[in-house]
Write a protein that holds these residues in place. Structure first.
Motif, mmCIF file in Angstrom:
data_model
loop_
_atom_site.group_PDB
_atom_site.id
_atom_site.type_symbol
_atom_site.label_atom_id
_atom_site.label_comp_id
_atom_site.label_asym_id
_atom_site.label_seq_id
_atom_site.Cartn_x
_atom_site.Cartn_y
_atom_site.Cartn_z
ATOM 1 N N VAL A 159 4.460 -0.897 4.302
ATOM 2 C CA VAL A 159 3.310 -1.741 3.978
ATOM 3 C C VAL A 159 2.590 -1.115 2.797
ATOM 4 O O VAL A 159 2.220 0.055 2.846
ATOM 5 C CB VAL A 159 2.323 -1.829 5.169
ATOM 6 C CG1 VAL A 159 1.175 -2.773 4.840
ATOM 7 C CG2 VAL A 159 3.021 -2.259 6.432
ATOM 8 N N THR A 160 2.422 -1.872 1.749
ATOM 9 C CA THR A 160 1.640 -1.387 0.606
ATOM 10 C C THR A 160 0.202 -1.836 0.820
ATOM 11 O O THR A 160 -0.096 -3.036 0.793
ATOM 12 C CB THR A 160 2.196 -1.957 -0.710
ATOM 13 O OG1 THR A 160 3.569 -1.565 -0.816
ATOM 14 C CG2 THR A 160 1.428 -1.437 -1.914
ATOM 15 N N ILE A 161 -0.685 -0.878 1.041
ATOM 16 C CA ILE A 161 -2.084 -1.197 1.338
ATOM 17 C C ILE A 161 -2.814 -1.557 0.042
ATOM 18 O O ILE A 161 -3.558 -2.500 -0.030
ATOM 19 C CB ILE A 161 -2.753 0.002 2.038
ATOM 20 C CG1 ILE A 161 -2.037 0.258 3.366
ATOM 21 C CG2 ILE A 161 -4.226 -0.226 2.243
ATOM 22 C CD1 ILE A 161 -2.392 1.561 4.010
ATOM 23 N N ALA A 162 -2.580 -0.760 -0.955
ATOM 24 C CA ALA A 162 -3.125 -1.016 -2.298
ATOM 25 C C ALA A 162 -2.193 -0.311 -3.257
ATOM 26 O O ALA A 162 -1.284 0.410 -2.822
ATOM 27 C CB ALA A 162 -4.536 -0.456 -2.403
ATOM 28 N N LYS B 9 -0.680 8.465 -0.680
ATOM 29 C CA LYS B 9 -1.763 7.966 -1.536
ATOM 30 C C LYS B 9 -1.709 8.725 -2.860
ATOM 31 O O LYS B 9 -1.665 9.955 -2.890
ATOM 32 C CB LYS B 9 -3.117 8.211 -0.839
ATOM 33 C CG LYS B 9 -4.328 7.864 -1.689
ATOM 34 C CD LYS B 9 -4.612 6.371 -1.681
ATOM 35 C CE LYS B 9 -5.870 6.024 -2.494
ATOM 36 N NZ LYS B 9 -5.592 5.757 -3.909
ATOM 37 N N TYR B 10 -1.666 7.960 -3.930
ATOM 38 C CA TYR B 10 -1.774 8.546 -5.261
ATOM 39 C C TYR B 10 -3.252 8.623 -5.632
ATOM 40 O O TYR B 10 -4.041 7.752 -5.276
ATOM 41 C CB TYR B 10 -1.031 7.704 -6.289
ATOM 42 C CG TYR B 10 0.465 7.873 -6.233
ATOM 43 C CD1 TYR B 10 1.101 8.854 -6.980
ATOM 44 C CD2 TYR B 10 1.249 7.057 -5.425
ATOM 45 C CE1 TYR B 10 2.474 9.017 -6.931
ATOM 46 C CE2 TYR B 10 2.621 7.207 -5.363
ATOM 47 C CZ TYR B 10 3.235 8.191 -6.129
ATOM 48 O OH TYR B 10 4.590 8.355 -6.069
ATOM 49 N N ILE C 258 2.058 2.797 3.777
ATOM 50 C CA ILE C 258 2.497 3.359 5.056
ATOM 51 C C ILE C 258 3.954 2.966 5.238
ATOM 52 O O ILE C 258 4.316 1.803 5.021
ATOM 53 C CB ILE C 258 1.661 2.840 6.232
ATOM 54 C CG1 ILE C 258 0.199 3.262 6.084
ATOM 55 C CG2 ILE C 258 2.199 3.363 7.558
ATOM 56 C CD1 ILE C 258 -0.718 2.665 7.131
ATOM 57 N N ARG D 269 4.567 -6.445 -0.757
ATOM 58 C CA ARG D 269 3.480 -5.817 0.003
ATOM 59 C C ARG D 269 3.971 -5.359 1.374
ATOM 60 O O ARG D 269 3.468 -4.390 1.927
ATOM 61 C CB ARG D 269 2.312 -6.809 0.187
ATOM 62 C CG ARG D 269 1.624 -7.235 -1.084
ATOM 63 C CD ARG D 269 0.956 -6.068 -1.763
ATOM 64 N NE ARG D 269 -0.136 -5.502 -0.968
ATOM 65 C CZ ARG D 269 -1.410 -5.773 -1.169
ATOM 66 N NH1 ARG D 269 -1.761 -6.593 -2.125
ATOM 67 N NH2 ARG D 269 -2.345 -5.210 -0.426
ATOM 68 N N PHE D 270 4.908 -6.098 1.888
ATOM 69 C CA PHE D 270 5.458 -5.731 3.194
ATOM 70 C C PHE D 270 6.969 -5.898 3.155
ATOM 71 O O PHE D 270 7.480 -6.966 2.839
ATOM 72 C CB PHE D 270 4.855 -6.618 4.290
ATOM 73 C CG PHE D 270 5.412 -6.351 5.648
ATOM 74 C CD1 PHE D 270 5.137 -5.156 6.292
ATOM 75 C CD2 PHE D 270 6.234 -7.268 6.276
ATOM 76 C CE1 PHE D 270 5.669 -4.892 7.546
ATOM 77 C CE2 PHE D 270 6.770 -7.014 7.528
ATOM 78 C CZ PHE D 270 6.483 -5.816 8.161
ATOM 79 N N CYS E 65 -0.788 3.266 -2.561
ATOM 80 C CA CYS E 65 -1.152 3.651 -1.194
ATOM 81 C C CYS E 65 -0.300 2.844 -0.222
ATOM 82 O O CYS E 65 -0.319 1.612 -0.253
ATOM 83 C CB CYS E 65 -2.629 3.372 -0.965
ATOM 84 S SG CYS E 65 -3.193 3.803 0.674
#
Lengths: 655, 187
Positions: free
Chosen positions: A558-561, A608-609, A566, A521-522, A564
């Motif tokens: 950073v994986t937000i979801a 974002k996909y 940053i 995730r990070f 998605c």
């Protein structure tokens, strides 16, 4: 003192290498593999942007489109020696000293992965003297696949409404728009596909606008590249064959040192390559590679009627036998590369043959020691060169490994494909009278010894570090001695003489990196590289010191979801004096400077996909602190720039 | 900082119980520029329109929007122009009381100038520049899914000579449940 340091490193290398062997098991250890996920996450816009993801390369650009790279200290960035490949086929992208990977007939979004080879070794029938970039294209999914992408960048610093006021400033054009489309059809044992790529690049940066404008018949100067490619793969009885065809029509306006300015040219590349493998038994495979390529530099209208007329056709064939069994594997191969060059500037057509013979053996000496030894002999222009690499991978524990790579390589003048090589062959640069400008010096065989020691260890389950020490000893390394002037009338940088010098020099590089991954995730990575000039000739020292003495970078994602994320990267480079341009600050009354300021470059990317990954949207920001980003004294400085990219991918339709 | 913002935002989303992509709000309002800079000595704003769509995201809220705001030149030497500010934003809402919520966020986008005047060459009629903004506002529930919003944003346009604007916007928004097809599309 410095010499004793060097000798210590060499001895250390030899002590750690008890056996004379090395191996491809070390591939993933020394080579960097960049995945399509990383490419998308970082929002790479063009192929040349891959440099953003590689920490042991130094890069320079004048126009922001074509880049020179120093790969892990194997050559100065101003005389790039890297090789570029697509799916196992070497691409002839060089036009004299100019190399631009953006002129390859594929786009960044059709790339599935990139292998970056930063140590000398044999790879796909080539010896990576100065590094190698290998693009693997996206494999076709079963059924019909369609993909299209649109991307555009906008550099800040335009006049806006102030155009109509006393605060007027010249226009800075956008980057792109770049467009592409691909189609592919695949079944169990075959696939066929094709596509096109269009790229658009304006040369309106204040550092180059006026001189480009003046030679472009006073029209808005820009470069355009239009490429087509097709790919067919067939599997027959366990064998696989891949036909790749591509062509690029590049309306170029790249800086030529010989002229001291950008010269408009039409640059064509045609590539037809067939490669594959045939299994002969459980232990023996045959690989083959063939290609025809045509590189043409032709007339593009310009104010001063400087017209190139140059054609280089290449024919290449290579066969390689690969043995693998038990603890030992190896390969042996031979290749012939024939180039026929012709053009108005040459007194007649010239045929240049390059023959290569090579072999490599990999052996697992003990469960903890894997070694590979490779030797590569090149014969060209009546001379021969030996290149050899030896690597030893010591596995202390599963996540605690040490690799030592030693190489000795000779290089023939023709392998560099430089301006000076062709000048030596009788090529006359159009529009330049011999009494105005001269090339002098001898082009001789050069050689180097390199040693790379790398230790990688996993500290915790999710963190690992890497420490490296690289030593290079160059002998008779060909460097160009020159000093650049400044012509205030034409805003150009004339050179009276370029003298080729065979130089000796030694450099040492220390690297350290630490990576940390929290449940995917990070992710973060800190990397530091320090270059030490040890000793050598004056020109070698000055050119080597033109590259940053150190490079500090930090990357975080950073994986937000799902789908998605940053991504951000910060790179710091110290100030340096660039070779050959020491006088231009005085001559141009401060308009240009031979000293490049220190630089903190921070990039951000948001992706974002959408629609179950069929659509991909990326918003990228480069140089968010709006720093002066000159990587060459007379080059463009990309101010804060943002990119928008949208890609649509439809896989497995009609399956 | 970014990570900290996301973690804080995550906490607030969880506290409010908003599910990502579950609803979307359409806002429409009027706006004007109350900035007083060199730029405003040359051009004066009129009244414009602000349209945006906001949606709870995995962390905080995301929004896309566009504003239309005409500017009149104070001198005949400069042309009038209309501005189209298209943005993508991220921010969050913090409950202040039962009635009011406080919102804050950032926006990035393009600021498009559409110049008017017969003497303007065709290829000079449009100019597009990158811009970034910080925004803060208050929201109040009116009735059912309707809300009233007031916001202020500081907009920087990255021309060679930077342009700073200070927007005030006020209007109403209506919140809708996101249709399944749209939620599927956005995932």
């Amino acid at each position: 003192m410095r010499c004793s340091h060097t000798v210590t490193v060499m001895l250390l290398s030899l002590l750690i290498v008890p056996a004379l062997t090395a191996g491809n098991a070390a591939d993933d250890f020394t080579n960097q593999l960049i995945s399509s996920q990383e490419i998308a996450e970082a929002g790479l816009f063009r192929l040349s942007d891959l440099f953003m993801l590689v920490d042991n390369w130094d890069g320079m650009t004048i126009d922001g489109f074509s880049w020179g790279y120093s790969v892990n200290g194997l050559s100065p960035e101003m005389s790039s020696r890297w090789i570029v490949m697509i799916d196992g086929q070497r691409m002839d992208v060089a036009s004299f000293d100019l190399k631009s990977i953006n002129t390859l007939p594929i786009s960044i979004s059709s790339v599935d992965s990139i292998r970056i080879i930063s140590t000398p070794q044999i790879h796909e029938g080539e010896f990576s003297d100065g590094g190698l970039i290998h693009f693997y294209t996206r494999p076709a999914k079963p059924g019909l696949s369609l993909q299209g992408k649109y991307g555009v960048g906008n550099e800040t610093g335009e006049p806006g409404p102030y155009r109509y006021t006393e605060y007027y400033s010249p226009n800075v054009d956008r980057i792109g728009a770049d467009e592409e489309a691909c189609i592919a059809w695949s079944r169990e044992n075959y696939s066929i596909g094709g596509g096109w790529v269009y790229q658009d690049h304006y040369l309106t940066d204040p550092a180059m606008r006026d001189r480009c404008h003046s030679i472009n018949n006073y029209l808005n100067p820009k470069m355009e590249s239009l490429s087509y490619h097709s790919q067919t793969s067939v599997d027959v009885s366990g064998s696989r064959h891949n036909l790749f065809m591509g062509c690029t029509d590049f309306s170029s306006m790249q800086f030529l040192k010989t002229y001291g300015r950008e010269i408009p040219m039409e640059d064509y590349l045609l590539h037809i390559g067939l490669n594959g493998f045939i299994p002969l038994s459980d232990f023996l495979n045959i690989r083959y590679r063939t290609k025809y390529s045509r590189k043409e530099i032709d007339k593009r209208d310009n104010t001063y009627d400087i017209y190139f007329n140059w054609i280089a056709e290449s024919y290449y064939g290579n066969v390689e036998a690969i043995y693998s069994g038990g603890n030992t594997s190896g390969k042996a191969g031979a290749g012939l590369h024939r180039t026929i060059a012709d053009g108005a500037e040459l007194s007649g057509s010239q045929t240049i043959d390059k023959v290569s013979i090579y072999g490599e053996i990999e052996r697992r000496i003990t469960p903890n020691l894997n070694s590979t030894l490779g030797a590569y002999i090149t014969v060209m222009d009546g001379e021969s060169a030996l290149k050899s690499a030896l690597s030893n991978l010591l596995i202390i524990r599963e996540h605690n490994k040490i690799l030592v790579n030693l190489a000795f390589a000779q290089q023939l003048p023709g392998e560099t494909w430089s301006d000076l090589y062709w000048a030596d062959k009788g090529f006359l640069f159009p529009g330049i009278a011999p009494d105005v400008y001269s090339l002098s010096g001898e082009l001789d065989k050069s050689s180097y010894f390199s040693s790379d020691l790398t230790w990688k260890r996993e500290i915790l389950d999710n963190a690992r570090f890497s420490v490296g020490l690289s030593y290079r000893y160059f002998m008779d390394y060909p460097l160009e001695a020159f000093s650049v002037g400044y012509d205030t009338t034409y805003m150009t940088f004339p050179i009276q003489e370029i003298a080729m010098k065979g130089t000796d020099g030694q450099v040492l590089t220390e690297t350290f990196s630490v990576s940390h991954d929290i449940r995917s995730r990070f992710r973060q990575r800190l990397s530091f590289r320090y270059n030490i000039y040890v000793e050598g000739d004056d020109i070698f020292e000055e050119q080597w010191n033109s590259m940053p003495q150190y490079r500090l970078s930090y990357t975080a994602a950073v994986t937000i979801a799902e789908g998605c994320s940053i991504w951000g990267k910060a790179v710091y480079l110290p100030a340096r004096d660039y070779y050959g341009y020491g006088e231009i600050e005085t001559l141009s009354s401060g308009l240009y400077s031979g000293r490049l300021d220190d630089l903190l470059l921070v990039d951000l990317s948001f992706q974002k996909y959408l629609w179950k990954s069929r659509l991909w949207f990326n918003l990228g920001f480069r140089n968010i602190f709006d720093e002066d980003t000159h990587l060459h004294p007379i080059g463009a400085s990309q101010e804060l720039t943002f990119f928008i990219q949208l890609r649509a991918t439809f896989d497995s339709i009609l399956n | 900082m970014l990570l900290a913002a996301i973690l804080l935002s995550s906490a607030s989303v969880a506290a409010e119980g908003k599910q990502p992509l579950e609803t979307f709000s359409v806002y429409t309002g009027g706006l004007t520029d109350v900035g007083q800079t060199n730029f405003h000595d040359i051009w004066q704003p009129e009244t414009g329109i602000d349209l945006s769509v906001t949606m709870p995201f995995y962390y905080g809220e995301v929004e896309v929007g566009i504003t239309f705001l005409p500017y009149s030149a104070l001198s005949n030497n400069q042309p009038d122009f209309s501005s189209e500010y298209t943005y993508f934003g991220w921010g969050d809402v913090i409950p202040l009381s039962r009635v009011f919520d406080l919102s804050a966020g950032i926006r990035v986008g393009t600021f498009r100038f559409v110049f008017e005047g017969e003497n303007i060459e065709k290829h000079r009629r449009f100019e597009s520049e990158f811009c970034a903004a910080i925004v803060a506002g208050v929201e109040s529930k009116l009735y059912s899914a309707w809300s009233f919003e007031l916001s202020a944003s500081y907009v920087r346009i990255y021309t060679a000579k930077r342009i700073d604007m200070f927007y005030l916007s006020g209007g109403v928004s209506r919140t809708f449940s996101t249709p399944d097809w749209m939620r599927e599309f956005l995932k």
